[in-house]
Design an enzyme around this catalytic site. Structure first.
Site, mmCIF file in Angstrom:
data_model
loop_
_atom_site.group_PDB
_atom_site.id
_atom_site.type_symbol
_atom_site.label_atom_id
_atom_site.label_comp_id
_atom_site.label_asym_id
_atom_site.label_seq_id
_atom_site.Cartn_x
_atom_site.Cartn_y
_atom_site.Cartn_z
ATOM 1 N N THR A 162 0.822 -1.205 0.000
ATOM 2 C CA THR A 162 0.000 0.000 0.000
ATOM 3 C C THR A 162 0.861 1.263 0.000
ATOM 4 O O THR A 162 0.595 2.228 -0.720
ATOM 5 C CB THR A 162 -0.915 0.000 1.244
ATOM 6 O OG1 THR A 162 -1.635 -1.236 1.275
ATOM 7 C CG2 THR A 162 -1.888 1.159 1.211
ATOM 8 N N GLN A 197 -5.424 -2.514 -2.614
ATOM 9 C CA GLN A 197 -5.237 -1.142 -2.125
ATOM 10 C C GLN A 197 -4.525 -0.315 -3.197
ATOM 11 O O GLN A 197 -3.501 -0.748 -3.728
ATOM 12 C CB GLN A 197 -4.380 -1.128 -0.843
ATOM 13 C CG GLN A 197 -4.970 -1.909 0.311
ATOM 14 C CD GLN A 197 -4.555 -3.370 0.323
ATOM 15 O OE1 GLN A 197 -4.107 -3.899 -0.676
ATOM 16 N NE2 GLN A 197 -4.746 -4.018 1.444
ATOM 17 N N GLN A 219 -10.197 1.462 -3.200
ATOM 18 C CA GLN A 219 -9.771 1.110 -1.857
ATOM 19 C C GLN A 219 -8.546 1.937 -1.460
ATOM 20 O O GLN A 219 -7.557 1.962 -2.185
ATOM 21 C CB GLN A 219 -9.438 -0.392 -1.803
ATOM 22 C CG GLN A 219 -9.014 -0.847 -0.425
ATOM 23 C CD GLN A 219 -8.930 -2.359 -0.306
ATOM 24 O OE1 GLN A 219 -9.285 -3.082 -1.222
ATOM 25 N NE2 GLN A 219 -8.462 -2.835 0.830
ATOM 26 N N ASP A 220 -8.602 2.600 -0.294
ATOM 27 C CA ASP A 220 -7.450 3.348 0.248
ATOM 28 C C ASP A 220 -7.047 4.549 -0.627
ATOM 29 O O ASP A 220 -5.867 4.738 -0.922
ATOM 30 C CB ASP A 220 -6.228 2.425 0.427
ATOM 31 C CG ASP A 220 -6.405 1.421 1.550
ATOM 32 O OD1 ASP A 220 -7.472 1.413 2.177
ATOM 33 O OD2 ASP A 220 -5.469 0.658 1.794
ATOM 34 N N ASP A 241 -12.122 2.037 3.321
ATOM 35 C CA ASP A 241 -11.139 2.825 4.089
ATOM 36 C C ASP A 241 -10.551 3.952 3.246
ATOM 37 O O ASP A 241 -9.339 4.111 3.182
ATOM 38 C CB ASP A 241 -9.983 1.921 4.574
ATOM 39 C CG ASP A 241 -10.481 0.775 5.430
ATOM 40 O OD1 ASP A 241 -11.548 0.909 6.037
ATOM 41 O OD2 ASP A 241 -9.785 -0.259 5.478
ATOM 42 N N ARG A 297 -13.801 2.974 11.031
ATOM 43 C CA ARG A 297 -13.572 1.719 11.741
ATOM 44 C C ARG A 297 -12.206 1.796 12.406
ATOM 45 O O ARG A 297 -11.272 2.436 11.898
ATOM 46 C CB ARG A 297 -13.725 0.504 10.839
ATOM 47 C CG ARG A 297 -12.791 0.392 9.671
ATOM 48 C CD ARG A 297 -12.953 -1.000 9.060
ATOM 49 N NE ARG A 297 -12.167 -1.172 7.849
ATOM 50 C CZ ARG A 297 -11.939 -2.369 7.295
ATOM 51 N NH1 ARG A 297 -12.425 -3.462 7.843
ATOM 52 N NH2 ARG A 297 -11.232 -2.464 6.202
ATOM 53 N N TRP A 299 -8.844 1.272 13.346
ATOM 54 C CA TRP A 299 -7.557 0.700 12.959
ATOM 55 C C TRP A 299 -6.572 1.138 14.033
ATOM 56 O O TRP A 299 -5.758 1.997 13.837
ATOM 57 C CB TRP A 299 -7.161 1.232 11.584
ATOM 58 C CG TRP A 299 -5.995 0.561 10.952
ATOM 59 C CD1 TRP A 299 -5.551 -0.709 11.168
ATOM 60 C CD2 TRP A 299 -5.111 1.121 9.959
ATOM 61 N NE1 TRP A 299 -4.451 -0.980 10.381
ATOM 62 C CE2 TRP A 299 -4.168 0.112 9.637
ATOM 63 C CE3 TRP A 299 -5.026 2.360 9.327
ATOM 64 C CZ2 TRP A 299 -3.147 0.332 8.691
ATOM 65 C CZ3 TRP A 299 -4.026 2.567 8.392
ATOM 66 C CH2 TRP A 299 -3.095 1.563 8.068
#
Ligand code: NAG
Ligand code: NAG
Ligand code: NAG
Ligand code: NAG
Length: 385
Positions: A162, A197, A219-220, A241, A297, A299
């Site tokens: 990532t 990601q 994603q990301d 996310d 969420r 992390w």
């Protein structure tokens, strides 16, 4: 977040445990205590600024009497500007070429006036190359695009992960962007697909500001990695996310657009220990789009996110927040709050019991640019060419 993030999670879990053991007081840091400490940290920082009273409750940029960081003042006084234009009519034809021409230990503000165009480039700004501005046109923002993912094989023959997937990665301090569209166009990852990601922008430098920029990914999308950051009038789109990391950031008047197909999370804030001055604050923003999204969420067991004065469409899942791997969020340092939000997604009826509907006093530290210490470094948007 797939494999690599799980590794990080385990690593941070171990780090947290070992830290807690070496400092038993952290173990007992209840949610309320941690929050009080943080409030007092905020208020103290804020009081040091002579504009304390004037700033209360306002969101004005700290262009007033605050003590501007002297290094920054010097860099601004010596600013230079270069034109980046793909047609060859400027100083450089690509952003990368322009960045490579800047001295590593740069001490002056360098404004790259980037002409409209689609720049298919992967850009990494090194840590010591401070004071860089990317300035586009508001009527036709430059697009910086790429499609690397965590699974893309890098120059060393290994997957990038990532961290190295971003189209644009900023490692230096005092970065500014205005009217730029940052993209990662990697396809929407399949359910359970590893390595999907795909970061559009990673900001790892301190004291960075983004005005009227857009961030597109799945994603990301936006890796708000670390440091003090300010986002104003920005559009941020993604699925899973899509704003994540452990930056301490204020998002003001931003539009957060979910393209989730099922259930996803808008943020994954990674505050892992009580002493980290980290957290995302969204104010005067809009949450909309497809699927169902959690506002955040956890992390990290001190994950901290606050939404204020934000309009939430029904895309927000009624529970609002996810504890993810945290077993007892009410006993951890996870801090998720909402203040004066509206719209169908802001309905408190179904909210998880461990989220907080903030009082005026509790919300106050999150509402203005003082949240990111703006009085010493925020200068407002650069003047468009
Ligand atoms: C922000 O950018 C959009 C295009 O992305 C443009 O339409 C708008 O005018 C810009 N706003 C300002 C305040 O510059
Ligand atoms: C990424 O973009 C390149 C260049 O446009 C293209 O050739 C490649 O197929 C794309 N990869 C993926 C996974 O979409
Ligand atoms: C949310 O998106 C829907 C569908 O695109 C649109 O009709 C609605 O106006 C949007 N709401 C806000 C507040 O932008
Ligand atoms: C909030 O949600 C509850 C349960 O779904 C519903 O009964 C109530 O009317 C909603 N409130 C508002 C203001 O929409």
């Amino acid at each position: 977040m797939a494999l690599s993030l799980h590794y990080y999670f385990i690593l941070f879990f171990l780090l947290t445990i070992s830290k807690s053991n070496s400092n038993p007081s952290l173990q007992n840091d209840s949610n309320a205590d941690g929050f009080k400490k943080w409030v007092s940290w905020n208020v103290q920082t804020y009081k040091r600024s002579s504009s304390f009273e004037a700033n209360l409750g306002s969101n004005r940029l700290a262009d007033g009497p605050g003590p501007l960081d002297p290094k920054l003042a010097k860099a601004e006084a010596a600013k230079v500007k270069y034109i980046v234009s793909q047609d060859g009519g400027g100083d450089y034809k690509s952003i990368r070429e322009a960045v490579e021409s800047i001295p590593l230990k740069n001490t002056r503000r360098v404004i790259l006036d980037i002409k409209p165009g689609i720049y298919r480039e992967k850009i990494v700004i090194p840590k010591s190359m401070s004071f860089i501005t990317f300035l586009g046109r508001s009527d036709s923002p430059a697009v910086i695009t790429g499609n690397d993912t965590a699974a893309t094989i890098g120059p060393d023959g290994k997957p990038m992960n990532t961290f190295h997937s971003p189209t644009v990665a900023i490692n230096s301090n005092y970065f500014v962007a205005a009217n730029i569209r940052f993209e990662n166009t990697a396809p929407y990852p399949d359910v359970g697909q590893a390595g999907g990601q795909a970061v559009a922008l990673r900001i790892s430098g301190d004291k960075a500001a983004f005005y009227n920029c857009s961030f597109y990914g799945t994603q990301d999308t936006l890796y708000d990695h670390k440091g003090l950051h300010y986002f104003k009038n920005c559009f941020i789109q993604g699925s899973v996310d899509f704003i994540f990391g452990y930056g301490r950031s204020l998002y003001e008047n931003c539009y957060l657009n979910s393209i989730a197909k099922r259930v996803a999370s808008l943020t994954a804030q990674k505050r892992t220990i009580a002493t980290m001055e980290s957290g995302f604050s969204f104010t005067k923003s809009t949450v909309n789009g497809s699927g169902l999204v959690y506002l955040g969420r956890a992390w990290g067991d001190h994950s901290r996110v606050v939404f204020s004065y934000t309009f939430m469409e029904k895309v927000v899942i009624s529970g609002g927040w996810s504890n993810w791997h945290i077993q007892l969020p009410e006993e951890s340092g996870v801090y998720y709050g909402e203040y004066q939000c509206s719209g169908p997604g802001a309905n408190w009826t179904g909210r998880v019991h461990w989220a907080h509907l903030l009082t005026d006093e509790e919300a106050q530290p999150f509402l203005g640019t003082y949240y990111v210490g703006g009085e010493t470094w925020l200068l407002g948007p650069p003047v468009a060419p």
